[in-house]
Enzyme design. Structure first.
Site, PDB file in Angstrom:
ATOM      1  N   CYS A   3       0.785  -1.239   0.239  1.00  0.00           N
ATOM      2  CA  CYS A   3       0.186   0.095  -0.081  1.00  0.00           C
ATOM      3  C   CYS A   3       0.651   1.282  -0.044  1.00  0.00           C
ATOM      4  O   CYS A   3       2.282   1.264  -0.342  1.00  0.00           O
ATOM      5  CB  CYS A   3      -1.120  -0.089   1.106  1.00  0.00           C
ATOM      6  SG  CYS A   3      -0.077  -0.051   2.788  1.00  0.00           S
ATOM      7  N   ARG A   9      -3.379  -0.795   5.485  1.00  0.00           N
ATOM      8  CA  ARG A   9      -4.053  -1.578   4.768  1.00  0.00           C
ATOM      9  C   ARG A   9      -2.879  -3.033   4.459  1.00  0.00           C
ATOM     10  O   ARG A   9      -3.382  -4.114   4.626  1.00  0.00           O
ATOM     11  CB  ARG A   9      -4.232  -1.167   3.299  1.00  0.00           C
ATOM     12  CG  ARG A   9      -5.524  -0.137   3.524  1.00  0.00           C
ATOM     13  CD  ARG A   9      -5.627   0.517   2.172  1.00  0.00           C
ATOM     14  NE  ARG A   9      -4.427   1.627   1.826  1.00  0.00           N
ATOM     15  CZ  ARG A   9      -4.355   2.234   0.991  1.00  0.00           C
ATOM     16  NH1 ARG A   9      -5.103   2.268  -0.269  1.00  0.00           N
ATOM     17  NH2 ARG A   9      -3.360   2.968   0.625  1.00  0.00           N
ATOM     18  N   ASP A 118      -8.226   3.947   1.413  1.00  0.00           N
ATOM     19  CA  ASP A 118      -7.335   4.089   2.645  1.00  0.00           C
ATOM     20  C   ASP A 118      -8.039   4.691   3.704  1.00  0.00           C
ATOM     21  O   ASP A 118      -8.859   5.669   3.486  1.00  0.00           O
ATOM     22  CB  ASP A 118      -6.368   5.176   1.738  1.00  0.00           C
ATOM     23  CG  ASP A 118      -5.459   5.632   2.849  1.00  0.00           C
ATOM     24  OD1 ASP A 118      -5.445   5.441   3.894  1.00  0.00           O
ATOM     25  OD2 ASP A 118      -4.390   6.274   2.189  1.00  0.00           O
TER      26      ASP A 118
END
Ligand code: 4NP
Length: 150
Positions: A3, A9, A118
């Site tokens: 990420c 994440r 996000d």
């Protein structure tokens, strides 16, 4: 698992897949990285760690690192969370094989180029949503590994 920051994440995707690999006694190396260097050396975001812990996944031991071109030599598959990660990772690819290794992780659930949002600037619901998405995607990845379909 890749990420932007490697603190929300991708550490969760990493922790979930590691856990499932271990539960299934599979011989698969799992790791994660961020395309940015913003958080190198940091533990995962406390909100992600707490959400994961509540739902049975420990990610507290992970530390952020930056994705490097040499990761293409170390890994067979590189899962990215969103289109921006995809672009940044592909910008480091050299060989034809490198390009083929990179996949949007949610395409394992459905082939619609969906992104893992996000959660960094949002609230708790965002972290729970990321957990739901990545739990489902990593479950599918494990089933494919077991059937040699990856
Ligand atoms: P991640 O979330 O890419 O899921 O780890 C983010 C973490 C930090 C920042 C952005 C996204 N940041 O801008 O510092």
């Amino acid at each position: 698992m890749v990420c932007l920051g490697n603190i929300c994440r991708s550490p969760l995707a990493d922790g979930l897949l590691r856990q499932k690999v271990s539960e299934n006694n599979l011989a698969v190396d799992v790791d994660s990285a961020g395309t940015s260097a913003f958080h190198v050396g940091d533990a995962p975001d406390q909100r992600m760690t707490a959400t994961a812990k509540n739902r049975g996944t420990d990610i507290s031991f992970l530390r952020a690192r930056q994705f490097k071109a040499k990761d293409f030599q170390e890994f067979d598959l590189i899962y990215v969370m969103d289109q921006s990660n995809l672009k940044n990772v592909l910008s480091l690819a050299k060989e034809k094989e490198d390009f083929k290794k990179v996949k949007l992780i949610l395409n394992e659930i459905s082939n619609s180029d969906a992104e893992v949002p996000d959660p960094y600037f949002g609230g708790q619901a965002g972290f729970e949503h990321v957990y739901d998405l990545l739990d489902e995607a990593t479950e599918i990845i494990i089933e494919k590994i077991k059937k040699n379909q990856l």
